[in-house]
Design an enzyme around this catalytic site. Structure first.
Site, PDB file in Angstrom:
ATOM      1  N   LYS A 187      31.313  27.742  -1.411  1.00 55.90           N
ATOM      2  CA  LYS A 187      31.631  26.312  -1.342  1.00 55.90           C
ATOM      3  C   LYS A 187      33.089  26.180  -0.966  1.00 55.90           C
ATOM      4  CE  LYS A 187      33.613  23.880  -4.057  1.00 55.90           C
ATOM      5  NZ  LYS A 187      34.261  23.215  -5.186  1.00 55.90           N
ATOM      6  N   ARG A 236       0.797  -1.227   0.000  1.00 59.53           N
ATOM      7  CA  ARG A 236       0.000   0.000   0.000  1.00 59.53           C
ATOM      8  C   ARG A 236       0.833   1.282   0.000  1.00 59.53           C
ATOM      9  NH1 ARG A 236      -3.981  -1.113   4.803  1.00 59.53           N
ATOM     10  NH2 ARG A 236      -2.568  -2.841   5.217  1.00 59.53           N
ATOM     11  N   GLU A 263      -8.747 -13.023  16.189  1.00 59.45           N
ATOM     12  CA  GLU A 263      -8.527 -12.086  15.081  1.00 59.45           C
ATOM     13  C   GLU A 263      -9.865 -11.602  14.526  1.00 59.45           C
ATOM     14  OE1 GLU A 263      -5.371 -10.901  13.889  1.00 59.45           O
ATOM     15  OE2 GLU A 263      -5.131 -11.656  15.914  1.00 59.45           O
TER      16      GLU A 263
END
Ligand code: UD1
Ligand code: CA
Length: 463
Positions: free
Chosen positions: A356, A19, A159
């Site tokens: 940088k 899912r 269950e």
């Protein structure tokens, strides 16, 4: 003296996670920047587990390479493959051959990331001589195994698919988290059958088997529903993320951090902070972040592995990565500090500036629209708007050194490797490709300015 049995955690992670609709195995989806399985393994470690057994199914190689990357050099993780998903009891059985008889077993789930160590500690203690289960009362128990009781004592778990209408009204449910002595669990697991609605080997059947052995099955209530909640789809994952973020934010607020809005703050890693640190809305902090006393972070900043000294101010929409700043540095708005940027005290990096691998000395300023990379700047340097260090020749990177007190005029290109001597001034729009001596003025641009008074702009041709 009684010796307590060593704890072995069995983590069920064989579910495909269909899912999630993702190529990534479900348990590797992150909550707060950390894989759900990572949360579970860290909790197991916090409990002092002597062994951790991960039951995997599909995507096992991905899970294993994630583990090797995330926990380099950590031993004590055992892997058990469950080739076919025949049920939770079958999954636990795959790990049991590697669990010694003298162990205490705790069963956890790779997709239940937020369980507190306190709840788990309680179920482990309750299960030292019997079977213990973490349960929770839900207003909507649909889908969960219900706890059956007779005269108050646990009699079994049924269950959803096997429950009668009356049993379906029971609100006390099984979280799936169990603890029991290994030897007893092994015995029960051997007797579990699959004659139920789903044709699966249910772990929950061990409850009735323990009762048959005349044991009193213990239950430990979860502190909240969310700590035992699993993730099956992205909706639940997003909800879990919000819960986790709010928990972190509240802990930080209690700790004295100012957050403009705890609901608009994301920490995916660890934050250490001094006093009177203020973080405005919409910031994302990742990795290891350290903010000294009085640091202020404006709205919508991203900080990844960043350390800032006292009084540093980061203006809105700035992105800082693998960088450090000293006391009272000022960055942004709209600045980008890329890895290896080190700003000394009082340094300033303004809007639309990218740095940088740049060491910027004390009090130096790069205020507007510049790129400074592979550079070492001394103290009190002023880099004018639009200055670019041309650090890349198409094949290799080269360094630019700018010594103390240099003034670089706007729109200059500094072609590395190049060094500008102390106190030098560079005229605007220069292309500097050779070392510049200290002091004085150096400039390099078209020699004379020309004007053509009668010149006309080109006109559009008539159609
Ligand atoms: C299970 C419990 C139920 C409980 C619920 C809590 C059983 C029989 N039922 O039901 O009582 O209320 O969890 O969420 O245990 N897994 C494997 N291999 C398998 C089967 C499952 O690794 O063969 C893993 C899954 O990936 C999942 C977990 O075990 O992480 C639970 O399995 P799932 O099928 O979701 O059980 P539920 O039907 O939700
Ligand atoms: Ca489930």
């Amino acid at each position: 003296m009684t010796v307590t049995a060593p704890l072995h955690c069995i983590v069920l992670a064989a579910g495909q996670g269909t899912r999630m609709k993702s190529a990534l195995p479900k348990v590797l989806h992150p909550v707060g920047g950390k894989a759900m399985l990572g949360h579970v393994l860290d909790t197991a470690r916090a409990l002092g587990a002597a062994g951790v057994h991960i039951v995997y199914g599909h995507g096992g190689d991905q899970v294993q390479s994630w583990f090797a990357r995330t926990y380099p050099g950590v031993n004590g993780a055992h892997w058990a493959q469950q080739r076919q998903q025949l049920g939770t009891a079958h999954a636990v059985l795959q790990a049991m051959p590697q669990v010694p008889d003298g162990a205490q077993v705790l069963i956890l789930y790779g997709d239940v990331p937020l369980t507190s160590p306190a709840t788990l500690q309680a179920v482990v203690e309750a299960g030292r001589k019997t079977l213990a289960v973490v349960t929770v009362e839900l207003d909507q128990p649909k889908g969960y195994g219900r706890i059956l009781r007779k005269a108050g004592a646990v009699a079994g778990i049924v269950e959803e698919n096997d429950a009668s209408p009356r049993q379906k009204l029971i609100r006390e449910v099984n979280t799936g988290i169990f603890s029991a002595p290994a030897k007893r669990l092994r015995g029960w697991l051997g007797k579990v059958r699959n004659d139920n609605a789903k044709g699966e080997y249910y772990l929950t059947d061990v409850v009735a088997l323990a009762v048959k052995d005349r044991l009193k099955v213990a239950t430990v209530p979860a502190a909240s529903a969310v700590e035992v909640e699993g993730v099956n789809d992205r909706l639940q994952l997003a909800r879990m993320e919000r819960v986790f973020q709010l928990q972190q934010a509240e802990a930080l607020l209690r700790d004295g951090l100012y957050l403009a809005d705890p609901a608009r703050f994301d920490l995916r890693g660890r934050l250490r902070h001094g006093r009177d640190v203020r973080i405005d809305v919409g910031c994302v902090l990742e990795g290891e972040v350290e903010l000294a006393d009085g640091v202020q972070i404006g709205p919508y900043c991203v900080l990844r592995n960043v350390r800032l000294g006292p009084g540093a101010v980061i203006e809105p929409h700035s992105i800082l990565e693998d960088s450090t700043g000293g006391a009272n540095v000022h960055v942004g708005p709209f600045a980008r500090l890329r890895p290896g940027t080190e700003l000394a005290d009082e340094a300033k990096v303004g809007n639309f500036v990218e740095t940088k691998k740049a060491r910027v000395g004390r009090g130096s300023k790069i205020n507007h629209l510049s790129y400074v990379g592979d550079a070492v700047l001394g103290a009190d340097v002023n880099v004018g708007a639009g200055t670019i260090t041309c650090n890349y020749d198409g094949a290799n990177k080269h360094e630019t050194r700018i010594d103390d007190g240099v003034f670089v005029g706007s729109n200059s290109s500094l072609v590395a490797p190049v060094r500008i001597g102390e106190g030098a001034t560079i005229g605007a729009a220069s292309v500097i490709a050779k070392d510049v001596p200290a002091g004085g003025l150096t400039l390099c641009r078209a020699r004379e300015q020309k004007s053509f008074p009668g010149w006309k702009r080109p006109q559009k041709k008539a159609k």
